[in-house]
Motif scaffolding. Sequence first.
Motif, mmCIF file in Angstrom:
data_model
loop_
_atom_site.group_PDB
_atom_site.id
_atom_site.type_symbol
_atom_site.label_atom_id
_atom_site.label_comp_id
_atom_site.label_asym_id
_atom_site.label_seq_id
_atom_site.Cartn_x
_atom_site.Cartn_y
_atom_site.Cartn_z
ATOM 1 N N SER A 163 -22.860 -112.930 -51.128
ATOM 2 C CA SER A 163 -23.924 -113.204 -50.157
ATOM 3 C C SER A 163 -24.269 -114.684 -50.108
ATOM 4 N N SER A 221 -20.905 -114.837 -47.066
ATOM 5 C CA SER A 221 -21.756 -114.273 -46.026
ATOM 6 C C SER A 221 -22.258 -112.916 -46.478
ATOM 7 N N THR A 222 -23.442 -112.583 -46.016
ATOM 8 C CA THR A 222 -23.957 -111.247 -46.324
ATOM 9 C C THR A 222 -23.118 -110.167 -45.656
ATOM 10 N N ASN A 223 -22.361 -110.545 -44.630
ATOM 11 C CA ASN A 223 -21.494 -109.565 -43.971
ATOM 12 C C ASN A 223 -20.430 -109.025 -44.911
ATOM 13 N N TRP A 224 -19.956 -109.833 -45.852
ATOM 14 C CA TRP A 224 -18.958 -109.362 -46.815
ATOM 15 C C TRP A 224 -19.548 -108.309 -47.739
#
Length: 193
Positions: free
Chosen positions: A168, A172-175
């Motif tokens: 994060s 990215s928090t998307n990961w």
Amino acid sequence: MKRGYQIAAVLAALFLAGTAQAHTIGAHGAGFAAGMAHPFIGLDHLLAMVAVGIWAAQLGGRAIWRMPLAFMAMMALGSMFAFVGLLLPAVEAGIAVSVLVLGLLIAVAARFPLAASMLLVGAFALFHGHAHGQELPHAAYALLYSLGFLLATGLLHATGAVMGNLLSRGISTNWVRLMGGGIAAAGVMLVAV
């Protein structure tokens, strides 16, 4: 963008690689090493315990240590239930559902009050602990076995928390959410089995 799909495919393949093999009731000679190995043997335990750490990292603050401790305390209680012969209904289903739900919570970045989050992971931990406790009936060292699986669980929680924090912050928090989706997908497979 193509690289992202490749990474997602690899993660999905790892998560869906096989069903749980950790629940061989009545393991003989179980001591500290057997207890330490047990959470690493079954995909269900491994994913759920890492997921608790990831979700705790997503929530941040006191959750980073309180959620894993709640899980471990309730897991110890669940194993004691098994040690004394108290049965929990649908233990394997509860474990599979825990993987699915924890993965979904990470994927949607769910934010519950800390007490509710601790209660939820604690409820799931009862099933995991009961499954660990069922491994012991023919073994002589319940305390050593329990210390082994509690230490392994703590290590898996810490691994999840570190992964959640690194991904994060560094990328990215998307990961992190993608990882949660992979865990949820594995949970679907475990529920279906």
